[in-house]
Design a protein around this motif. Structure first.
Motif, PDB file in Angstrom:
ATOM      1  N   ASP A  70      46.422  -8.314  15.539  1.00  0.00           N
ATOM      2  CA  ASP A  70      46.170  -8.195  14.099  1.00  0.00           C
ATOM      3  C   ASP A  70      44.713  -8.540  13.839  1.00  0.00           C
ATOM      4  O   ASP A  70      44.128  -9.393  14.523  1.00  0.00           O
ATOM      5  CB  ASP A  70      47.066  -9.155  13.308  1.00  0.00           C
ATOM      6  CG  ASP A  70      48.524  -8.739  13.385  1.00  0.00           C
ATOM      7  OD1 ASP A  70      48.768  -7.528  13.553  1.00  0.00           O
ATOM      8  OD2 ASP A  70      49.399  -9.622  13.289  1.00  0.00           O
ATOM      9  N   ILE A  72      41.477 -12.443   9.685  1.00  0.00           N
ATOM     10  CA  ILE A  72      41.062 -12.502   8.289  1.00  0.00           C
ATOM     11  C   ILE A  72      39.972 -13.557   8.140  1.00  0.00           C
ATOM     12  O   ILE A  72      40.116 -14.688   8.625  1.00  0.00           O
ATOM     13  CB  ILE A  72      42.256 -12.829   7.381  1.00  0.00           C
ATOM     14  CG1 ILE A  72      43.342 -11.763   7.533  1.00  0.00           C
ATOM     15  CG2 ILE A  72      41.819 -12.928   5.931  1.00  0.00           C
ATOM     16  CD1 ILE A  72      44.600 -12.066   6.765  1.00  0.00           C
ATOM     17  N   HIS A 109      46.846 -16.880  14.430  1.00  0.00           N
ATOM     18  CA  HIS A 109      46.547 -15.877  13.415  1.00  0.00           C
ATOM     19  C   HIS A 109      47.289 -16.181  12.101  1.00  0.00           C
ATOM     20  O   HIS A 109      46.725 -16.028  11.017  1.00  0.00           O
ATOM     21  CB  HIS A 109      46.927 -14.485  13.935  1.00  0.00           C
ATOM     22  CG  HIS A 109      45.848 -13.832  14.715  1.00  0.00           C
ATOM     23  ND1 HIS A 109      44.974 -12.917  14.184  1.00  0.00           N
ATOM     24  CD2 HIS A 109      45.463 -13.988  16.024  1.00  0.00           C
ATOM     25  CE1 HIS A 109      44.123 -12.511  15.098  1.00  0.00           C
ATOM     26  NE2 HIS A 109      44.396 -13.147  16.244  1.00  0.00           N
ATOM     27  N   ASN A 139      45.489 -19.040  10.550  1.00  0.00           N
ATOM     28  CA  ASN A 139      44.224 -18.605   9.951  1.00  0.00           C
ATOM     29  C   ASN A 139      44.467 -17.892   8.623  1.00  0.00           C
ATOM     30  O   ASN A 139      43.761 -18.135   7.630  1.00  0.00           O
ATOM     31  CB  ASN A 139      43.490 -17.684  10.919  1.00  0.00           C
ATOM     32  CG  ASN A 139      42.198 -17.151  10.316  1.00  0.00           C
ATOM     33  OD1 ASN A 139      41.206 -17.867  10.190  1.00  0.00           O
ATOM     34  ND2 ASN A 139      42.203 -15.874   9.941  1.00  0.00           N
ATOM     35  N   ARG A 140      45.482 -17.022   8.587  1.00  0.00           N
ATOM     36  CA  ARG A 140      45.782 -16.300   7.366  1.00  0.00           C
ATOM     37  C   ARG A 140      46.180 -17.266   6.241  1.00  0.00           C
ATOM     38  O   ARG A 140      45.783 -17.105   5.087  1.00  0.00           O
ATOM     39  CB  ARG A 140      46.897 -15.292   7.639  1.00  0.00           C
ATOM     40  CG  ARG A 140      47.177 -14.344   6.491  1.00  0.00           C
ATOM     41  CD  ARG A 140      47.990 -13.141   6.949  1.00  0.00           C
ATOM     42  NE  ARG A 140      49.212 -13.530   7.651  1.00  0.00           N
ATOM     43  CZ  ARG A 140      49.420 -13.332   8.958  1.00  0.00           C
ATOM     44  NH1 ARG A 140      48.486 -12.766   9.700  1.00  0.00           N
ATOM     45  NH2 ARG A 140      50.559 -13.695   9.520  1.00  0.00           N
ATOM     46  N   SER A 141      46.955 -18.278   6.572  1.00  0.00           N
ATOM     47  CA  SER A 141      47.374 -19.258   5.565  1.00  0.00           C
ATOM     48  C   SER A 141      46.210 -20.104   5.072  1.00  0.00           C
ATOM     49  O   SER A 141      46.081 -20.386   3.887  1.00  0.00           O
ATOM     50  CB  SER A 141      48.463 -20.159   6.153  1.00  0.00           C
ATOM     51  OG  SER A 141      49.589 -19.400   6.547  1.00  0.00           O
ATOM     52  N   GLY A 181      44.066 -18.032   2.820  1.00  0.00           N
ATOM     53  CA  GLY A 181      44.733 -17.926   1.518  1.00  0.00           C
ATOM     54  C   GLY A 181      44.640 -19.200   0.721  1.00  0.00           C
ATOM     55  O   GLY A 181      44.427 -19.178  -0.501  1.00  0.00           O
TER      56      GLY A 181
END
Length: 602
Positions: A24, A27, A495, A498-500, A503
């Motif tokens: 993925d 971000i 991942h 990192n996304r959390s 956000g």
């Protein structure tokens, strides 16, 4: 995450026997270019703030950081205006009571009744004792030269005219009567005008003041809704971070178990590939430990603070629902004031017609008048209270951000965790970086390091088959499969983590919470709240002043009272003698009939 899910995330099932990663995109956090709107105090707030304080300070900041003497001076400056208004009200009441006690002969209508001035018989008697009264002029008494020289019939009544001891006294009586009539119209006019102004102010009291205050609470509800949504989102992201941290810790623990089963190393054979895998894993494990320590020390308390914040907003929202009852009560209060005034204006009409009935008696002595006095006293009390509230609110709202920041600085020991630092950040218009921001940045940087090592590990392990990994690291096929799955799971978890985190950082940006703060403080409290309190103060003061005017001119509610000893049927200006007598019947002068007096309407 199951083993099959982890494998599906990185392997292409259709490409056998080759192995291929499917990653993925990572971000990245981007700072937006949000700029808070600069707060400028509305004109009505500046005008209220600059009202005279009689030498005392109008700086509300002294309540937070000033000495006891400075605090007392500020309180005196806010209260002195209300005390003056209350003193005027008490003095006015005492004057009305004193005028009532002095009686009509000394103060006239200010004692509560309109009394017709004495003239005619009593006036002349007081002047010189000469004979005065009402002379009935008979047509037979006229001389032949009267008017056209016609001799009227004998004993025929022509007119009744007042007589006085002198022509000057007759003129004075006429002037006195005209002056009295003008006074009657002036008193009733002032009463009616005051009543109309009370009704207008009563309508504005609800239409402008109460409505603006209710709009303020509606803005608070909007702010609470925004806070709750942002807080729930932040809690959700925080929980995702904590859950990902747990998954990462479990993966690391499983890898350690494999290492312990192979003499403390995850890959025991001394080859270039195995050495690379071993070093990458050891470095990854160290960084994971540091990352989990930062998460537990930073975000765990932050989540607890957010939950407390949501609970607080729920309590405030429940209190606002209870406050709605006040507005439902104020609606009938406004209506009652208007109805009472209308009833009294109707009483003025009845008084001008000389009518007295159950309605007028009820209005003058029973229900209506006492209720009106009650709401008058209530108006004075509300005027003083809302004057204090509007002054204090205006003093705060000339620089709300500075005072809120000073409050949090003075009470910083009562706030723990990251949330306190972020509150200061939002209140300052995002000019003061929060202390928690550095912790989150350090945490994000550490996460990038972990992600980097996880990528290197997946680059080495992901392209190997289970059999290849088992041979390189001297593992069984089952252990090799476990290591491969754990590496892939760790990579996937980083991942997710990192996304959390991205956000979470995005939610905590100035563009999310600063508009919520401005909704609460700038819009709800200052723009709507202070405006509503100022309107309520102004309208209640108008209601109180002109209600007092109505009490002062209350004589307009009562019919005109005749002087003592002068019956209404015999007063000069209320007696009308009708000319003529029954045709075909002779009557003696002593048998002449005069119709009973009727009151003059004015």
């Amino acid at each position: 995450m199951t083993e099959s899910t982890a494998l599906d995330a990185w392997l292409d099932p259709g490409a056998a026997p080759a192995w291929r990663r499917r990653l993925d995109p990572l971000i990245n956090f981007t700072v937006n270019d949000f700029a808070p709107v600069e707060y400028v105090p509305p004109s009505h707030i500046s005008n209220t703030h600059n009202q005279p304080r009689f030498g005392f300070t109008n700086d509300v900041g002294v309540l937070l950081s000033g000495s006891e003497e400075q605090k007392q001076e500020y309180v005196k400056g806010v209260l002195i205006g209300a005390m003056i208004i209350l003193g005027v009200a008490v003095l006015w009441f005492l004057i009305i009571i004193s005028l009532k006690a002095m009686g009509q002969k000394k103060v006239g209508f200010l004692a509560g009744r309109l009394v017709r001035p004495e003239h005619g018989a009593k006036k002349a008697e007081g002047a010189g004792g000469e004979e005065t009264g009402v002379e009935v002029v008979m047509e037979g008494d006229k001389s032949p030269d009267d008017e056209d020289g016609n001799v009227p019939g004998e004993n025929e009544i022509s007119e009744a005219v007042p007589i006085a001891s002198s022509a000057g006294e007759a003129v004075d009586a006429e002037k006195t009567e005209k002056k009295f009539r003008r006074k009657v119209w002036a008193v009733r006019g002032m009463f009616v005008v005051s009543g109309i102004l009370v009704m207008v102010a009563g309508g504005l009291f609800y239409g402008k003041g109460v409505t603006a205050f209710r709009d303020s609470l509606d803005e608070v509800r909007v702010g609470i809704d925004l806070v709750q949504r942002a807080a729930y989102k932040t809690i959700e992201l925080t929980e995702e971070v904590l859950q990902a941290e747990d998954d990462l810790t479990e993966a690391d623990a499983s890898a350690r178990e494999v290492a312990e089963a192979n003499e403390g190393s995850i890959c025991g054979i001394d080859t270039e590939t195995s050495e690379q895998i071993r070093k990458l894993y050891d470095t990854f494990a160290v960084n994971v430990d540091e990352l989990t320590s930062m998460i537990e020390g930073t975000l765990a308390d932050f989540r607890s603070d957010l939950i407390s914040l949501v609970e607080l907003t729920e309590d405030v929202d429940s209190s606002l629902d209870s406050a709605d009852i006040i507005f439902y009560i104020l609606i009938p209060v406004s209506v009652i004031i208007i109805v009472l005034v209308l009833a009294m204006l109707a009483g003025v009409v009845f008084a001008s017609l000389g009518k007295s009935n159950c309605f007028t008696k009820c209005m003058q002595y029973a229900v209506i008048w006492p209720m009106f006095v009650f709401f008058l006293v209530l108006s004075w009390i509300l005027a003083t209270l809302f004057l204090v509230a509007s002054l204090a609110g205006a003093d705060f709202c000339v620089d709300p951000d500075g005072y809120v920041q000073a409050f949090f600085d003075a009470n910083g020991d009562q706030f723990d965790g990251l949330i306190f630092g972020f509150i200061i950040y939002y209140v300052s218009g995002c000019t003061i970086l929060p202390p928690g921001e550095a912790e989150i940045v350090a945490f994000a940087n550490q996460l990038k390091t972990v992600i980097g090592f996880s990528h290197q590990m997946i680059d080495v392990v992901g392209k190997l088959s289970v059999q290849q990994l088992a041979a390189i690291c001297n593992l069984t096929d089952q252990e090799a499969q476990a290591v491969k799955s754990l590496v892939e799971l760790a990579h996937d978890t980083t991942h997710v983590l990192n996304r959390s985190v991205v956000g979470l950082r995005d939610v905590l940006q100035c563009s999310t919470f600063n508009p919520i703060y401005t909704t609460f403080v700038h819009d709800a409290l200052c723009t709507q709240g202070v405006s509503g309190m100022t309107y309520i103060f102004s309208t209640t003061l108008v209601v109180a002043i002109f209600s007092m005017m109505m009490i002062t001119f209350r004589a307009a509610l009562y019919p005109i009272k005749e002087p003592d000893g002068v019956p209404a049927s015999k007063s000069e200006d209320v007696v009308e003698v009708f000319k003529g007598q029954d045709e075909g019947r002779e009557s003696e002068p002593e048998n002449e009939q005069v119709e009973e007096a009727k009151p003059v309407i004015y």
